[in-house]
Design a protein around this motif. Structure first.
Motif, short mmCIF file in Angstrom:
data_model
loop_
_atom_site.label_atom_id
_atom_site.label_comp_id
_atom_site.label_asym_id
_atom_site.label_seq_id
_atom_site.Cartn_x
_atom_site.Cartn_y
_atom_site.Cartn_z
N ALA A 130 0.83 -1.21 0.00
CA ALA A 130 0.00 0.00 0.00
C ALA A 130 0.86 1.26 0.00
O ALA A 130 0.51 2.26 -0.65
N GLU A 131 1.99 1.23 0.69
CA GLU A 131 2.85 2.41 0.76
C GLU A 131 3.47 2.76 -0.58
O GLU A 131 3.67 3.94 -0.88
N VAL A 132 3.77 1.77 -1.40
CA VAL A 132 4.38 2.09 -2.70
C VAL A 132 3.33 2.32 -3.78
O VAL A 132 3.58 3.03 -4.75
N LEU A 133 2.15 1.73 -3.63
CA LEU A 133 1.10 1.89 -4.64
C LEU A 133 0.32 3.20 -4.49
O LEU A 133 -0.38 3.61 -5.42
N ARG A 134 0.44 3.87 -3.36
CA ARG A 134 -0.44 5.01 -3.12
C ARG A 134 -0.20 6.16 -4.10
O ARG A 134 -1.13 6.90 -4.42
N TYR A 135 1.01 6.28 -4.62
CA TYR A 135 1.30 7.35 -5.58
C TYR A 135 0.59 7.08 -6.91
O TYR A 135 -0.04 7.97 -7.49
N ALA A 136 0.69 5.85 -7.41
CA ALA A 136 0.02 5.50 -8.66
C ALA A 136 -1.49 5.58 -8.51
O ALA A 136 -2.20 6.08 -9.41
N ILE A 137 -2.01 5.11 -7.39
CA ILE A 137 -3.46 5.17 -7.16
C ILE A 137 -3.92 6.62 -7.13
O ILE A 137 -4.95 6.99 -7.73
N GLY A 138 -3.14 7.47 -6.50
CA GLY A 138 -3.50 8.88 -6.42
C GLY A 138 -3.57 9.53 -7.79
O GLY A 138 -4.53 10.26 -8.10
N TYR A 139 -2.56 9.30 -8.64
CA TYR A 139 -2.56 9.91 -9.97
C TYR A 139 -3.64 9.32 -10.87
O TYR A 139 -4.20 10.02 -11.72
N ALA A 140 -3.95 8.03 -10.71
CA ALA A 140 -5.01 7.43 -11.51
C ALA A 140 -6.39 7.92 -11.07
O ALA A 140 -7.28 8.15 -11.89
N GLU A 141 -6.55 8.10 -9.77
CA GLU A 141 -7.85 8.47 -9.21
C GLU A 141 -8.11 9.97 -9.30
O GLU A 141 -9.20 10.42 -9.71
N ASP A 142 -7.13 10.75 -8.90
CA ASP A 142 -7.30 12.21 -8.83
C ASP A 142 -6.88 12.92 -10.10
O ASP A 142 -7.22 14.08 -10.31
N GLY A 143 -6.09 12.27 -10.94
CA GLY A 143 -5.69 12.83 -12.22
C GLY A 143 -4.28 13.37 -12.23
O GLY A 143 -3.67 13.65 -11.19
N HIS A 144 -3.73 13.50 -13.43
CA HIS A 144 -2.41 14.07 -13.67
C HIS A 144 -2.46 14.82 -14.99
O HIS A 144 -3.23 14.46 -15.89
N PRO A 145 -1.64 15.87 -15.15
CA PRO A 145 -1.61 16.58 -16.44
C PRO A 145 -0.85 15.75 -17.47
O PRO A 145 0.34 15.48 -17.29
N GLY A 182 -2.38 20.28 -19.70
CA GLY A 182 -3.02 21.33 -18.93
C GLY A 182 -4.36 20.95 -18.34
O GLY A 182 -4.95 21.71 -17.56
N THR A 183 -4.87 19.78 -18.70
CA THR A 183 -6.09 19.25 -18.09
C THR A 183 -5.67 18.14 -17.13
O THR A 183 -4.48 17.82 -17.01
N LEU A 184 -6.63 17.52 -16.47
CA LEU A 184 -6.34 16.37 -15.61
C LEU A 184 -6.92 15.11 -16.25
O LEU A 184 -8.11 15.06 -16.58
N PHE A 185 -6.07 14.13 -16.43
CA PHE A 185 -6.53 12.86 -16.98
C PHE A 185 -6.62 11.84 -15.85
O PHE A 185 -5.69 11.69 -15.04
N ARG A 186 -7.72 11.12 -15.82
CA ARG A 186 -7.95 10.12 -14.77
C ARG A 186 -8.19 8.74 -15.39
O ARG A 186 -8.71 8.63 -16.49
N ASN A 187 -7.80 7.72 -14.64
CA ASN A 187 -8.10 6.33 -15.04
C ASN A 187 -8.68 5.63 -13.81
O ASN A 187 -7.99 4.87 -13.13
N PRO A 188 -9.95 5.89 -13.50
CA PRO A 188 -10.53 5.32 -12.28
C PRO A 188 -10.58 3.80 -12.28
O PRO A 188 -10.50 3.19 -11.21
N ALA A 189 -10.66 3.17 -13.45
CA ALA A 189 -10.68 1.71 -13.48
C ALA A 189 -9.35 1.14 -12.99
O ALA A 189 -9.32 0.13 -12.27
N LEU A 190 -8.24 1.77 -13.37
CA LEU A 190 -6.94 1.31 -12.89
C LEU A 190 -6.81 1.52 -11.40
O LEU A 190 -6.31 0.64 -10.68
N ALA A 191 -7.23 2.67 -10.90
CA ALA A 191 -7.18 2.91 -9.45
C ALA A 191 -8.01 1.87 -8.71
O ALA A 191 -7.59 1.35 -7.67
#
Length: 600
Positions: A130-145, A182-191
């Motif tokens: 969980a400690e190492v996956l939290r960064y990927a989950i965060g970017y997939a769930e909350d989005g990244h530019p 400049g937008t946020l892209f999300r992949n909620p299925a991956l998260a």
């Protein structure tokens, strides 16, 4: 000396990767008390999210690691084999194919990346899953530019997504448009996939037991079920026909990432470590073995000519001898006697022939297709434009397309790692709807011709182009490096390594950034590892800033030279450690404007 960025130096930790969010996520793990291996796993999963056009969880990753205090680095193989049903008889005899398609489930090997990251975390890390996956989950769930190339890649396959790969359109065409900077892209299925994995892996027994349960979920649980369902769906591929794949639950259940000794070569006090002959790795070692005792001036016409011609010989041997389907004669291929003979065949003019050697008197075996394209009997397609996917990163005219990822980490204790994750690109296969990521296509590197080292063989690994590097100085690990780039990886790495090794140390350490920035080149002289497997005999692409005198000098020696964009060749990352002082260093590629090094 001017460089595009400083060579970073410090004593706490250094990270370099092909995306700044992966680099910073890895650094956050180091700051939180994790080691280099924890950090690498976190970065690897972030790369799946922020560079899905370059890698994915169902792709592959070869890793070279050197735990602190060791003088014997290890290779962790995250390259899965061909499924049991992936036979030449099926592909050629039953389906009538001449090449493995460049996309679709027929090209899918058993996914290897996830299990390799898990094995690394279990055996060498300190953090929980969980400690190492939290960064990927965060970017997939909350989005990244998204970076520009992400959206550009989606645009190239938009029509395919909209008409055939509908599950991919649902993820990568939000609102009917490709992801935009400049937008946020999300992949909620991956998260959601990773959150469910964590929930099902939870239980008693500690960190290691939890990781092993996660591996079991991937191999035998809901992830395995979804991957097999996707493989069984008829899917349009580069052959122009819909095919189903061969991946089964049994294939997934029996695979495990594995450790092995690296292939090595000693050169001028250095020991270079690479993955073995199932990879492209020994090409770098062969190129070093082919060098004469006295080299021409670095960067001169004579220097580039020598390296290009040596590369052609080493890559021809790759075609004839490398693969997982038979024993690779590395001892002979790296022997002084063999390389003295091969070196003598390098003349003052560029060679236009495909010239594998005869190590130990063996007869080389080259595929019919490779022989055909070498003699111009088939069209050359350097960027896989017929395929719509693939790893080749720079065409003969300097344009970029496709690619892969790389990351390096060194920590305050001296742990060091280089990893080159790739495959499972968004343009390789449809997104598995339940999971948020696609299958890979690494089987396109195999031949549908029996008796070759790289023939499609059930249970055997395809001969991958992925090739991270780790170097020892006087027996001590000091340098980890690598690059995306398909067949170009060990070409660019040779030029980088020689820039490090041949130049005087700067500011108390190796000038990593100067070596990354140095003008680079590649040749398309040998058959591409990617569908449709073309080549350009005698052709060299150079960065135009290499100099007009060098460009004309190479043309005078018979090379077909393209002077490409001044910053088009190479995607290198590197970290280093001086064992005498404990000073750590890092550098990253400015080309493409997304690689970054961080550290302190």
């Amino acid at each position: 000396m001017f460089t595009t960025r400083p060579t970073l130096q410090g004593t706490f930790g250094m990270v370099s990767s092909t995306h700044w969010l992966a680099s910073q996520s890895a650094m956050a793990v180091l700051e939180d008390g994790g080691n280099a291996f924890d950090a690498a796993v976190a970065a690897g999963f972030v790369l799946h999210v922020v560079e899905p056009h370059l890698n994915g969880p169902a792709g592959e990753v070869p890793i070279i690691l050197a735990p602190a205090g060791t003088s014997e680095p290890r290779v962790l193989c995250g390259q899965g084999p061909a499924p049991a049903g992936a036979t030449i008889a099926h592909y050629e005899g039953e389906l009538g194919l001449e090449l493995v398609p460049g996309t679709g489930p027929l090209a899918a090997a058993v996914p290897g990346a996830f299990d390799a990251w898990m094995l690394l975390l279990r055996d060498h890390g300190t953090k929980t899953l969980a400690e190492v996956l939290r960064y990927a989950i965060g970017y997939a769930e909350d989005g990244h530019p998204p970076v520009e190339r992400f959206g550009e890649t989606v645009e190239t396959v938009r029509e395919l997504f909209e008409t055939e790969w509908i599950s991919s359109a649902e993820v990568y065409l939000p609102g009917g448009r490709p992801p935009a900077p400049g937008t946020l892209f999300r992949n909620p299925a991956l998260a959601a996939t990773w959150r469910r994995l964590l929930k099902e892996a939870a239980g008693e027994g500690g960190r290691e037991a939890e990781i092993d349960r996660a591996r079991a979920v991937w191999r035998e649980g809901f992830i395995a079920e979804a991957l097999v369902r996707q493989s069984e769906r008829p899917t349009m591929d580069t052959s122009g026909t819909r095919h189903t794949g061969t991946l089964t639950r049994a294939d997934l259940a029996r695979f495990s990432a594995s450790y092995e000794a690296p292939a090595t070569y000693d050169w001028n006090g250095w020991t270079l470590c690479k993955a073995g002959g199932w990879s492209q790795g020994p090409v770098l070692l062969q190129q070093l073995a082919l060098l004469p005792d006295e080299l021409p001036a670095y960067g001169s016409t004579e220097y580039v000519h020598l390296l290009v011609e040596g590369c052609k010989l080493a890559m021809a041997d790759r075609e004839a001898w490398y693969g997982d389907a038979s024993e690779v004669p590395l001892t002979e291929l790296l022997s002084p006697e063999y390389n003295a003979e091969r070196r003598a065949s390098i003349g003052a003019k560029a060679s236009y022939e495909l010239r594998p050697g005869t190590p130990g008197g063996r007869t080389p075996r080259i595929s019919r297709h490779a022989r055909d394209v070498a003699t111009g009997a088939q069209a050359f397609d350097p960027m896989g434009v017929n395929a719509g996917a693939g790893e080749p990163t720079v065409s003969h005219y300097g344009a970029t397309r496709g690619d892969t990822c790389h990351l390096d980490v060194v920590d305050r204790w001296g742990n060091m790692i280089a990893a080159t994750p790739s495959g499972g690109w968004l343009q390789s296969n449809p997104v598995v709807p339940e999971l948020g990521f696609p299958l890979g296509t690494r089987l396109q590197m195999t031949w549908l011709e029996p008796g070759l080292p790289g023939s499609l063989t059930p249970g055997r690994r395809p001969r991958t182009t992925l090739t991270p590097s780790l170097a020892l100085r006087d027996g001590v690990p000091v340098l980890a490096f690598g690059t995306p780039g398909g067949d170009q990886q060990d070409q660019w790495q040779l030029n980088f390594f020689l820039a490090v090794a041949l130049r005087e140390p700067v500011r108390g350490g190796y000038d990593l950034q100067g070596a990354v920035d140095a003008p680079n080149w590649h040749t398309d002289h040998v058959p591409s590892s990617f569908y449709p497997r073309g080549m350009l005999p005698g052709h060299v692409t150079v960065e135009s800033r290499i100099g007009a005198d060098v460009i004309e000098g190479l043309r005078g020696r018979g090379h077909q030279v393209t002077a490409a964009h001044p910053w088009s060749e190479g995607r290198l990352c590197a970290v280093a450690r001086d064992p005498a002082t404990g000073v750590l260093s890092a550098a990253a590629n400015p080309r493409g404007m997304q690689g970054y090094a961080v550290g302190r």
